[in-house]
Design a protein around this motif. Structure first.
Motif, PDB file in Angstrom:
ATOM      1  N   MET A 109     -19.949  54.803 -81.293  1.00 12.69           N
ATOM      2  CA  MET A 109     -19.918  53.499 -80.634  1.00 12.69           C
ATOM      3  C   MET A 109     -19.935  53.674 -79.120  1.00 12.69           C
ATOM      4  O   MET A 109     -20.600  52.905 -78.403  1.00 12.69           O
ATOM      5  N   ARG A 110     -19.233  54.678 -78.626  1.00 13.01           N
ATOM      6  CA  ARG A 110     -19.222  54.925 -77.181  1.00 13.01           C
ATOM      7  C   ARG A 110     -20.614  55.318 -76.685  1.00 13.01           C
ATOM      8  O   ARG A 110     -21.057  54.871 -75.619  1.00 13.01           O
ATOM      9  N   VAL A 111     -21.285  56.156 -77.476  1.00 14.32           N
ATOM     10  CA  VAL A 111     -22.641  56.571 -77.112  1.00 14.32           C
ATOM     11  C   VAL A 111     -23.574  55.370 -77.102  1.00 14.32           C
ATOM     12  O   VAL A 111     -24.386  55.196 -76.177  1.00 14.32           O
ATOM     13  N   THR A 112     -23.456  54.519 -78.129  1.00 10.48           N
ATOM     14  CA  THR A 112     -24.295  53.317 -78.217  1.00 10.48           C
ATOM     15  C   THR A 112     -24.081  52.423 -77.009  1.00 10.48           C
ATOM     16  O   THR A 112     -25.035  51.887 -76.434  1.00 10.48           O
ATOM     17  N   MET A 113     -22.823  52.249 -76.614  1.00 15.35           N
ATOM     18  CA  MET A 113     -22.524  51.402 -75.461  1.00 15.35           C
ATOM     19  C   MET A 113     -23.130  51.980 -74.179  1.00 15.35           C
ATOM     20  O   MET A 113     -23.672  51.242 -73.357  1.00 15.35           O
ATOM     21  N   ARG A 114     -23.056  53.304 -74.028  1.00 14.50           N
ATOM     22  CA  ARG A 114     -23.638  53.935 -72.833  1.00 14.50           C
ATOM     23  C   ARG A 114     -25.152  53.757 -72.825  1.00 14.50           C
ATOM     24  O   ARG A 114     -25.755  53.467 -71.792  1.00 14.50           O
ATOM     25  N   GLU A 115     -25.758  53.935 -73.992  1.00 10.81           N
ATOM     26  CA  GLU A 115     -27.212  53.810 -74.083  1.00 10.81           C
ATOM     27  C   GLU A 115     -27.671  52.395 -73.745  1.00 10.81           C
ATOM     28  O   GLU A 115     -28.771  52.198 -73.217  1.00 10.81           O
ATOM     29  N   ARG A 116     -26.844  51.414 -74.056  1.00 10.99           N
ATOM     30  CA  ARG A 116     -27.196  50.016 -73.795  1.00 10.99           C
ATOM     31  C   ARG A 116     -26.600  49.514 -72.481  1.00 10.99           C
ATOM     32  O   ARG A 116     -26.615  48.323 -72.204  1.00 10.99           O
ATOM     33  N   ASP A 117     -26.081  50.467 -71.703  1.00 11.77           N
ATOM     34  CA  ASP A 117     -25.513  50.159 -70.388  1.00 11.77           C
ATOM     35  C   ASP A 117     -24.398  49.112 -70.487  1.00 11.77           C
ATOM     36  O   ASP A 117     -24.328  48.164 -69.713  1.00 11.77           O
ATOM     37  N   LEU A 118     -23.524  49.306 -71.473  1.00  9.89           N
ATOM     38  CA  LEU A 118     -22.384  48.413 -71.674  1.00  9.89           C
ATOM     39  C   LEU A 118     -21.104  49.187 -71.391  1.00  9.89           C
ATOM     40  O   LEU A 118     -21.004  50.381 -71.691  1.00  9.89           O
ATOM     41  N   TRP A 119     -20.125  48.484 -70.837  1.00  8.26           N
ATOM     42  CA  TRP A 119     -18.867  49.137 -70.477  1.00  8.26           C
ATOM     43  C   TRP A 119     -17.698  48.271 -70.901  1.00  8.26           C
ATOM     44  O   TRP A 119     -17.757  47.052 -70.824  1.00  8.26           O
ATOM     45  N   LYS A 120     -16.668  48.943 -71.352  1.00  9.13           N
ATOM     46  CA  LYS A 120     -15.455  48.219 -71.714  1.00  9.13           C
ATOM     47  C   LYS A 120     -14.801  47.664 -70.453  1.00  9.13           C
ATOM     48  O   LYS A 120     -14.647  48.373 -69.457  1.00  9.13           O
ATOM     49  N   VAL A 121     -14.451  46.397 -70.511  1.00  6.31           N
ATOM     50  CA  VAL A 121     -13.777  45.775 -69.370  1.00  6.31           C
ATOM     51  C   VAL A 121     -12.398  46.411 -69.213  1.00  6.31           C
ATOM     52  O   VAL A 121     -11.613  46.450 -70.173  1.00  6.31           O
ATOM     53  N   PRO A 122     -12.073  46.941 -68.038  1.00  2.47           N
ATOM     54  CA  PRO A 122     -10.750  47.567 -67.867  1.00  2.47           C
ATOM     55  C   PRO A 122      -9.639  46.530 -67.981  1.00  2.47           C
ATOM     56  O   PRO A 122      -9.761  45.410 -67.466  1.00  2.47           O
ATOM     57  N   GLY A 123      -8.570  46.890 -68.652  1.00  5.31           N
ATOM     58  CA  GLY A 123      -7.453  45.966 -68.817  1.00  5.31           C
ATOM     59  C   GLY A 123      -6.527  45.997 -67.616  1.00  5.31           C
ATOM     60  O   GLY A 123      -6.266  47.057 -67.038  1.00  5.31           O
ATOM     61  N   TYR A 124      -6.053  44.824 -67.217  1.00 10.93           N
ATOM     62  CA  TYR A 124      -5.039  44.755 -66.173  1.00 10.93           C
ATOM     63  C   TYR A 124      -4.176  43.525 -66.406  1.00 10.93           C
ATOM     64  O   TYR A 124      -4.571  42.568 -67.077  1.00 10.93           O
ATOM     65  N   SER A 125      -2.984  43.563 -65.862  1.00  8.81           N
ATOM     66  CA  SER A 125      -2.024  42.467 -65.997  1.00  8.81           C
ATOM     67  C   SER A 125      -1.475  42.124 -64.633  1.00  8.81           C
ATOM     68  O   SER A 125      -1.439  42.978 -63.740  1.00  8.81           O
ATOM     69  N   TRP A 126      -1.042  40.885 -64.483  1.00  7.40           N
ATOM     70  CA  TRP A 126      -0.467  40.510 -63.198  1.00  7.40           C
ATOM     71  C   TRP A 126       0.681  39.524 -63.387  1.00  7.40           C
ATOM     72  O   TRP A 126       0.807  38.865 -64.415  1.00  7.40           O
ATOM     73  N   ILE A 127       1.513  39.454 -62.381  1.00  9.35           N
ATOM     74  CA  ILE A 127       2.672  38.571 -62.391  1.00  9.35           C
ATOM     75  C   ILE A 127       2.829  37.983 -60.986  1.00  9.35           C
ATOM     76  O   ILE A 127       2.642  38.680 -59.989  1.00  9.35           O
ATOM     77  N   GLU A 128       3.140  36.701 -60.922  1.00 10.29           N
ATOM     78  CA  GLU A 128       3.333  36.014 -59.650  1.00 10.29           C
ATOM     79  C   GLU A 128       4.816  36.018 -59.296  1.00 10.29           C
ATOM     80  O   GLU A 128       5.662  35.688 -60.125  1.00 10.29           O
ATOM     81  N   LEU A 129       5.114  36.414 -58.077  1.00  7.61           N
ATOM     82  CA  LEU A 129       6.505  36.436 -57.617  1.00  7.61           C
ATOM     83  C   LEU A 129       6.555  35.990 -56.165  1.00  7.61           C
ATOM     84  O   LEU A 129       5.947  36.623 -55.292  1.00  7.61           O
ATOM     85  N   GLN A 130       7.219  34.885 -55.920  1.00  3.21           N
ATOM     86  CA  GLN A 130       7.366  34.337 -54.567  1.00  3.21           C
ATOM     87  C   GLN A 130       6.006  34.182 -53.876  1.00  3.21           C
ATOM     88  O   GLN A 130       5.790  34.627 -52.751  1.00  3.21           O
ATOM     89  N   ASN A 131       5.086  33.541 -54.601  1.00  2.00           N
ATOM     90  CA  ASN A 131       3.738  33.239 -54.105  1.00  2.00           C
ATOM     91  C   ASN A 131       2.888  34.480 -53.816  1.00  2.00           C
ATOM     92  O   ASN A 131       1.846  34.389 -53.161  1.00  2.00           O
ATOM     93  N   ALA A 132       3.333  35.621 -54.306  1.00  3.84           N
ATOM     94  CA  ALA A 132       2.532  36.848 -54.194  1.00  3.84           C
ATOM     95  C   ALA A 132       2.179  37.323 -55.600  1.00  3.84           C
ATOM     96  O   ALA A 132       2.992  37.210 -56.525  1.00  3.84           O
ATOM     97  N   VAL A 133       0.968  37.823 -55.778  1.00  7.33           N
ATOM     98  CA  VAL A 133       0.505  38.283 -57.089  1.00  7.33           C
ATOM     99  C   VAL A 133       0.531  39.811 -57.132  1.00  7.33           C
ATOM    100  O   VAL A 133      -0.032  40.475 -56.256  1.00  7.33           O
ATOM    101  N   HIS A 134       1.201  40.358 -58.144  1.00  9.77           N
ATOM    102  CA  HIS A 134       1.305  41.810 -58.314  1.00  9.77           C
ATOM    103  C   HIS A 134       0.454  42.204 -59.520  1.00  9.77           C
ATOM    104  O   HIS A 134       0.693  41.740 -60.634  1.00  9.77           O
ATOM    105  N   ILE A 135      -0.541  43.053 -59.293  1.00  9.32           N
ATOM    106  CA  ILE A 135      -1.504  43.435 -60.327  1.00  9.32           C
ATOM    107  C   ILE A 135      -1.242  44.871 -60.766  1.00  9.32           C
ATOM    108  O   ILE A 135      -0.999  45.755 -59.940  1.00  9.32           O
ATOM    109  N   PHE A 136      -1.313  45.096 -62.096  1.00  5.28           N
ATOM    110  CA  PHE A 136      -1.074  46.429 -62.651  1.00  5.28           C
ATOM    111  C   PHE A 136      -2.218  46.819 -63.578  1.00  5.28           C
ATOM    112  O   PHE A 136      -2.747  45.987 -64.311  1.00  5.28           O
TER     113      PHE A 136
END
Length: 444
Positions: free
Chosen positions: A297-324
């Motif tokens: 499946m990984r090879v197929t995705m590379r051949e079709r120029d597809l990439w898994k969207v990287p996962g990230y999470s965020w939390i808002e604290l005192q009007n500031a956004v912290h991304i992980f």
């Protein structure tokens, strides 16, 4: 500029915006000798339309300092922006200004206010806004039903639906999508089947593709894969990628590789660039230990120029956004966060937590799999919230992808050990973790 009045200047701003030239639109706005409420509303609307939420909110704040009169429509625009950005604190401030401006909570702004609170994870405040709308329309009711469904509160969604039926307002197609979704996300299989097959008789509606998708999802989640497949194949509509996707998702949950492969094949024919479906099938192979197929499946995705969207999470604290991101190494508070996660991990294991190492999409040793799972982005964001959000206040975390099974299990343990309400919004729905359980009832 040859324009002599404010209206002419506003027209030029709109003209540039319609041509996609936001920079020139702003330049003209800045050059205006005098601005009225329409000027501000127009420029804020331009930013909102082009997905420039931070600029829209920044300009709204500047508008308040300028002392310009605020029209009702601008609140609608700014609240929608807060909803899209999941900016709860900002949304609350806008709500406060709305009340201070003396605007009545009619459908025009009230519905948007409900959407904002619901998307930002505060379903209780969404319901308060719902109750405050005196002249509710069908959109008002649909918004509340759909909001409860997305938050995993199926009973509450059906209670609102029952209240709607007591009014003179008739439910529409979207209402029933919300009702069926509520049943699907909370395992109310028999109720969902009853609503689906009584749509025509009770509400004068013909089931549409969206309703069939909800039913395929409902039956599939409940493990009734054969019934879900039969409904898909016997549908009066040509099955689309969304229907097949619901079947693939159910196959992934219940480990039916054969059906999952069949569903994925049809999806790839219709949407060959849908990287999420390739990842879902790869996850299914990984859970079965079929590492050779994962590699293919990984090879197929590379051949079709597809990439898994990287996962990230965020939390808002005192009007500031912290991304992980997974294994985050750049957050300034990372050492304290990692130390806290290590402490939590020991306490969770003592309470019975076991890492779901089957979820790791790599053929590595069990110890390394546990290490990879420990530092997922949602765990880092939750740990940061526990360290910084005052006791008694909910911890609200957003993830751009679906929460993984291991993180879902871990956060249940964390909510019990720390005695905190943790609200996690993933790409599909909300999870309210409290006292060791989740609002989805482990049914997502």
């Amino acid at each position: 500029m040859p324009c002599r009045n404010t209206g002419s200047w506003n027209t030029v701003v709109v003209s540039y915006a319609r041509n996609g030239d936001v920079v020139r639109a702003r330049r003209v706005f800045d050059e205006m000798p005098q601005r009225d409420s329409i000027s501000w509303s127009t420029m804020i609307g331009v930013y909102s339309q082009y997905g420039m939420g931070e600029e829209a909110l920044r300009l709204f704040i500047e508008m308040g300092r300028d002392g310009a009169g605020i029209v009702r429509s601008i609140f609608n625009c700014v609240l929608s922006t807060c909803a899209d950005m999941v900016a709860l604190e900002c949304g609350r401030q806008v709500h406060g200004r709305l009340v201070k401006a003396g605007f009545e909570m009619g459908c025009f702004v009230g519905n948007t206010l409900m959407v904002m609170y619901s998307k930002c994870g505060s379903i209780d405040e969404a319901y308060k806004a719902f109750e405050g709308i005196m002249d509710k329309d069908v959109i008002t009711w649909n918004t509340m039903i759909t909001g409860y469904a997305r938050h995993g509160f199926g009973k509450e969604a059906l209670d609102v639906f029952a209240s709607l039926l007591k009014t003179e307002i008739k439910p529409d197609d979207i209402t029933l999508v919300g009702v069926l979704s509520a049943c699907s996300h909370t395992g109310l299989v028999n109720k969902g089947i009853s609503y689906f097959y009584s749509m025509h008789q009770d509400y004068g509606m013909t089931a549409k593709p969206a309703h069939y998708t909800c039913m395929i999802d409902l039956l599939g989640r409940a493990g009734r894969l054969k019934d879900a497949e039969d409904l898909l194949r016997n549908s009066p509509y040509e099955p689309d990628a969304t229907m097949w996707g619901a079947l693939l998702g159910a196959s992934r949950i219940h480990g039916n590789t054969k059906l999952g492969e069949a569903a994925a094949e049809r999806i790839f024919e219709m949407e060959p660039k849908n990287s999420g479906m390739y990842v879902l099938l790869s996850n299914l192979y990984a859970s079965e230990g079929r590492w050779a197929d994962v590699g293919k499946m990984r090879v197929t995705m590379r051949e079709r120029d597809l990439w898994k969207v990287p996962g990230y999470s965020w939390i808002e604290l005192q009007n500031a956004v912290h991304i992980f991101s997974v294994g985050d190494s750049v957050h300034p508070d990372r050492e304290r966060i990692y130390a806290y996660i290590e402490e939590l991990d020991l306490r969770m294991k003592a309470a019975g937590y076991v890492s779901a190492t089957k979820m790791v999409l790599h053929d590595v040793e069990e110890e390394e799999k546990e290490h990879l799972l420990k530092y997922h982005s949602e765990k880092l964001a939750v740990a940061f919230g526990l360290l910084n959000v005052p006791p008694g206040k909910p911890i609200r975390v957003i993830k751009n992808l679906r929460v993984c099974k291991d993180c879902h299990s871990a956060i249940k343990y964390i909510s019990a050990l720390e005695g905190r309400l943790i609200i996690l919004r993933d790409s599909n729905r909300f999870h309210h973790f409290k006292d060791g359980s989740c609002s989805c009832g482990d049914y997502w």
